[in-house]
Write a protein that holds these residues in place. Structure first.
Motif, mmCIF file in Angstrom:
data_model
loop_
_atom_site.group_PDB
_atom_site.id
_atom_site.type_symbol
_atom_site.label_atom_id
_atom_site.label_comp_id
_atom_site.label_asym_id
_atom_site.label_seq_id
_atom_site.Cartn_x
_atom_site.Cartn_y
_atom_site.Cartn_z
ATOM 1 N N ILE A 159 34.503 -15.134 69.791
ATOM 2 C CA ILE A 159 33.889 -15.161 68.459
ATOM 3 C C ILE A 159 33.034 -16.416 68.292
ATOM 4 C CG2 ILE A 159 34.392 -15.377 65.991
ATOM 5 C CD1 ILE A 159 36.912 -13.653 66.525
ATOM 6 N N ALA A 160 33.543 -17.536 68.804
ATOM 7 C CA ALA A 160 32.877 -18.826 68.583
ATOM 8 C C ALA A 160 31.715 -19.079 69.537
ATOM 9 C CB ALA A 160 33.898 -19.957 68.704
ATOM 10 N N THR A 161 31.783 -18.566 70.767
ATOM 11 C CA THR A 161 30.832 -19.029 71.785
ATOM 12 C C THR A 161 29.986 -17.946 72.449
ATOM 13 O OG1 THR A 161 32.464 -18.887 73.593
ATOM 14 C CG2 THR A 161 32.397 -20.945 72.322
ATOM 15 N N VAL A 162 30.378 -16.684 72.378
ATOM 16 C CA VAL A 162 29.637 -15.650 73.097
ATOM 17 C C VAL A 162 28.573 -15.042 72.175
ATOM 18 C CG1 VAL A 162 29.777 -13.455 74.338
ATOM 19 C CG2 VAL A 162 31.581 -15.169 74.626
ATOM 20 N N GLU A 163 27.335 -15.280 72.513
ATOM 21 C CA GLU A 163 26.221 -14.862 71.669
ATOM 22 C C GLU A 163 26.166 -13.340 71.513
ATOM 23 O OE1 GLU A 163 21.297 -15.236 71.538
ATOM 24 O OE2 GLU A 163 22.468 -16.204 73.138
ATOM 25 N N GLY A 164 26.086 -12.891 70.277
ATOM 26 C CA GLY A 164 25.941 -11.476 69.982
ATOM 27 C C GLY A 164 27.241 -10.708 69.878
ATOM 28 N N PHE A 165 28.357 -11.329 70.222
ATOM 29 C CA PHE A 165 29.634 -10.606 70.186
ATOM 30 C C PHE A 165 30.148 -10.496 68.765
ATOM 31 C CE2 PHE A 165 34.313 -10.733 70.140
ATOM 32 C CZ PHE A 165 34.557 -9.520 70.773
ATOM 33 N N ARG A 166 30.576 -9.286 68.404
ATOM 34 C CA ARG A 166 31.233 -9.048 67.126
ATOM 35 C C ARG A 166 32.545 -8.324 67.380
ATOM 36 N NH1 ARG A 166 28.923 -5.609 63.729
ATOM 37 N NH2 ARG A 166 27.469 -4.708 65.211
ATOM 38 N N LEU A 167 33.585 -8.737 66.696
ATOM 39 C CA LEU A 167 34.931 -8.219 66.923
ATOM 40 C C LEU A 167 35.109 -6.899 66.173
ATOM 41 C CD1 LEU A 167 37.646 -9.217 68.317
ATOM 42 C CD2 LEU A 167 38.359 -9.834 66.009
ATOM 43 N N ASP A 168 34.629 -5.798 66.761
ATOM 44 C CA ASP A 168 34.703 -4.520 66.061
ATOM 45 C C ASP A 168 35.448 -3.448 66.852
ATOM 46 O OD1 ASP A 168 32.893 -3.911 68.041
ATOM 47 O OD2 ASP A 168 31.193 -3.563 66.693
ATOM 48 N N GLY A 169 36.031 -3.822 67.994
ATOM 49 C CA GLY A 169 36.800 -2.861 68.780
ATOM 50 C C GLY A 169 35.975 -1.942 69.644
ATOM 51 N N ARG A 170 34.653 -2.087 69.599
ATOM 52 C CA ARG A 170 33.768 -1.197 70.336
ATOM 53 C C ARG A 170 33.335 -1.825 71.662
ATOM 54 N NH1 ARG A 170 31.207 -0.907 64.917
ATOM 55 N NH2 ARG A 170 31.756 1.081 63.952
ATOM 56 N N ALA A 171 33.056 -0.979 72.635
ATOM 57 C CA ALA A 171 32.516 -1.464 73.901
ATOM 58 C C ALA A 171 31.185 -2.161 73.651
ATOM 59 C CB ALA A 171 32.333 -0.301 74.870
ATOM 60 N N TRP A 172 30.940 -3.214 74.412
ATOM 61 C CA TRP A 172 29.754 -4.037 74.175
ATOM 62 C C TRP A 172 29.351 -4.746 75.460
ATOM 63 C CZ3 TRP A 172 29.604 -9.541 74.335
ATOM 64 C CH2 TRP A 172 28.406 -10.117 73.868
ATOM 65 N N ARG A 173 28.061 -4.948 75.643
ATOM 66 C CA ARG A 173 27.561 -5.706 76.788
ATOM 67 C C ARG A 173 26.738 -6.884 76.307
ATOM 68 N NH1 ARG A 173 26.968 -4.999 82.024
ATOM 69 N NH2 ARG A 173 27.584 -2.817 81.968
ATOM 70 N N GLY A 174 27.107 -8.080 76.785
ATOM 71 C CA GLY A 174 26.345 -9.278 76.497
ATOM 72 C C GLY A 174 25.511 -9.672 77.700
ATOM 73 N N LYS A 175 24.973 -10.891 77.667
ATOM 74 C CA LYS A 175 24.090 -11.362 78.721
ATOM 75 C C LYS A 175 24.791 -11.417 80.080
ATOM 76 C CE LYS A 175 23.099 -15.730 78.792
ATOM 77 N NZ LYS A 175 22.503 -17.066 78.459
ATOM 78 N N ASN A 176 26.049 -11.838 80.102
ATOM 79 C CA ASN A 176 26.758 -11.988 81.376
ATOM 80 C C ASN A 176 28.205 -11.519 81.314
ATOM 81 O OD1 ASN A 176 27.862 -13.979 79.804
ATOM 82 N ND2 ASN A 176 27.231 -15.699 81.090
ATOM 83 N N VAL A 177 28.488 -10.609 80.367
ATOM 84 C CA VAL A 177 29.863 -10.117 80.220
ATOM 85 C C VAL A 177 29.847 -8.722 79.602
ATOM 86 C CG1 VAL A 177 30.107 -11.210 77.942
ATOM 87 C CG2 VAL A 177 32.158 -10.664 79.287
ATOM 88 N N ALA A 178 30.777 -7.886 80.055
ATOM 89 C CA ALA A 178 30.965 -6.552 79.474
ATOM 90 C C ALA A 178 32.352 -6.489 78.852
ATOM 91 C CB ALA A 178 30.815 -5.474 80.538
ATOM 92 N N VAL A 179 32.406 -6.005 77.625
ATOM 93 C CA VAL A 179 33.677 -5.835 76.916
ATOM 94 C C VAL A 179 33.901 -4.337 76.721
ATOM 95 C CG1 VAL A 179 34.976 -6.324 74.811
ATOM 96 C CG2 VAL A 179 33.418 -8.058 75.742
ATOM 97 N N TYR A 180 35.059 -3.855 77.138
ATOM 98 C CA TYR A 180 35.383 -2.431 77.047
ATOM 99 C C TYR A 180 36.391 -2.179 75.931
ATOM 100 C CZ TYR A 180 32.957 -1.983 81.496
ATOM 101 O OH TYR A 180 31.998 -2.001 82.473
ATOM 102 N N ASP A 181 36.448 -0.935 75.472
ATOM 103 C CA ASP A 181 37.369 -0.625 74.382
ATOM 104 C C ASP A 181 38.814 -0.584 74.879
ATOM 105 O OD1 ASP A 181 37.930 1.866 75.497
ATOM 106 O OD2 ASP A 181 36.636 2.973 74.130
ATOM 107 N N LYS A 182 39.746 -0.404 73.959
ATOM 108 C CA LYS A 182 41.167 -0.551 74.275
ATOM 109 C C LYS A 182 41.711 0.546 75.180
ATOM 110 C CE LYS A 182 42.949 1.794 70.100
ATOM 111 N NZ LYS A 182 41.665 2.152 69.455
ATOM 112 N N THR A 183 40.987 1.658 75.320
ATOM 113 C CA THR A 183 41.476 2.739 76.180
ATOM 114 C C THR A 183 40.933 2.636 77.605
ATOM 115 O OG1 THR A 183 39.679 4.239 75.530
ATOM 116 C CG2 THR A 183 41.694 4.310 74.215
ATOM 117 N N THR A 184 40.245 1.564 77.923
ATOM 118 C CA THR A 184 39.748 1.379 79.282
ATOM 119 C C THR A 184 40.800 0.715 80.166
ATOM 120 O OG1 THR A 184 37.488 1.148 78.435
ATOM 121 C CG2 THR A 184 37.903 0.406 80.686
ATOM 122 N N PHE A 185 41.475 -0.319 79.629
ATOM 123 C CA PHE A 185 42.439 -1.073 80.424
ATOM 124 C C PHE A 185 43.846 -1.127 79.829
ATOM 125 C CE2 PHE A 185 38.335 -3.465 81.174
ATOM 126 C CZ PHE A 185 38.095 -2.909 82.418
#
Length: 270
Positions: A159-185
């Protein structure tokens, strides 16, 4: 499917087992399954035989006080930063290969709708997000509380340091990181069609009341039992999260496009 030339994260699986305790039959089964499914990966278990605790005061403190969960919190960051690869908690069931995800510089997923998870993290060596998290353990270890789960720390850092990230539970891709939803892992999707792994939340460092453990075991064996039970737990977790207000605010905003590719498809073998 990505080709070998697209691989950024090395095929190395990191796990931790400190304290010398006996692994449960379930844990040994998950270990065998992990090595069978990921047969072309290198598997490394970090323990008292190959970790130098004196290297970092926080490691030495956790080992002496037998805070093994927090000990592994730092070790996973050290090894991901130094070597790269994929860290897995020992109670994670692998249901398909991670190879389609290795073209990411870093990946992780939601543990709950409003909290990121740390039981499954993939990263290339030297990743700046891992470096930032590790810096807290190295430079400011007094800021680390053994009463706070490390997924809260990960969530706050994003929340504090990753540009463009919003804590909404949805899959998201940033500049150098991919965040997957809760049913991925973490949690089973319907018939496990979306999962790479399922986290069983064994919490091996603490004792669970036998009656509760038996009930959870029976639910998990029922058709769709684990899936429905986790749906209930995930809904309940929102009210308990320290990030619930940020999550609700993010969910109220417009959904974001371009989620990271799932690359899964089809029912995994179990």
């Amino acid at each position: 499917m990505p080709q070998e030339d697209d691989q950024i994260i090395p095929k190395i699986i990191h796990t931790c087992w400190f304290g010398g305790g006996r692994k449960s039959a379930k844990m040994l089964k998950l270990e065998r399954l992990r090595k069978q499914t990921l047969h072309d990966y290198e598997h490394v278990e970090w323990n008292e035989k190959n970790i130098e605790f004196a290297r970092f005061p926080f490691l030495a403190k956790c080992h002496q006080s037998r805070h093994f969960a927090h000990l592994s919190d730092m070790v996973r960051l050290i090894k991901l930063f130094e070597i790269g690869g994929i860290y897995l908690d020992t109670d994670v069931e692998v249901v398909r290969t991670f190879t389609p995800l290795l073209s990411n510089e870093m990946f992780l997923g939601y543990m709950w709708d409003c909290n990121l998870g740390t039981a499954i993290i993939g990263a290339r060596a030297g990743h700046p997000i891992i470096e930032g998290l590790l810096e807290t353990y190295v430079v400011r270890p007094d800021e680390i509380s053994t009463d706070v789960p490390n997924n809260d720390m990960m969530t706050a850092a994003f929340i504090a340091t990753v540009e463009g990230f919003r804590l909404d539970g949805r899959a998201w891709r940033g500049k150098n990181v991919a965040v997957y939803d809760k049913t991925t892992f973490e949690h089973p999707s319907f018939l496990w069609r979306r999962n790479y792994t399922v986290h069983h939340f064994s919490a091996s460092w603490r004792q669970e009341r036998r009656a509760k453990a038996v009930i959870k075991g029976l639910i998990a064996q029922m058709p769709l039992g684990l899936y429905l039970y986790r749906k209930y737990i995930c809904a309940k977790s929102i009210g308990l999260s320290p990030f619930k207000d940020l999550y609700k605010e993010a969910r109220a905003s417009a959904p974001r496009p371009v989620p990271p590719p799932q690359e899964a498809g089809g029912r995994p073998s179990r």
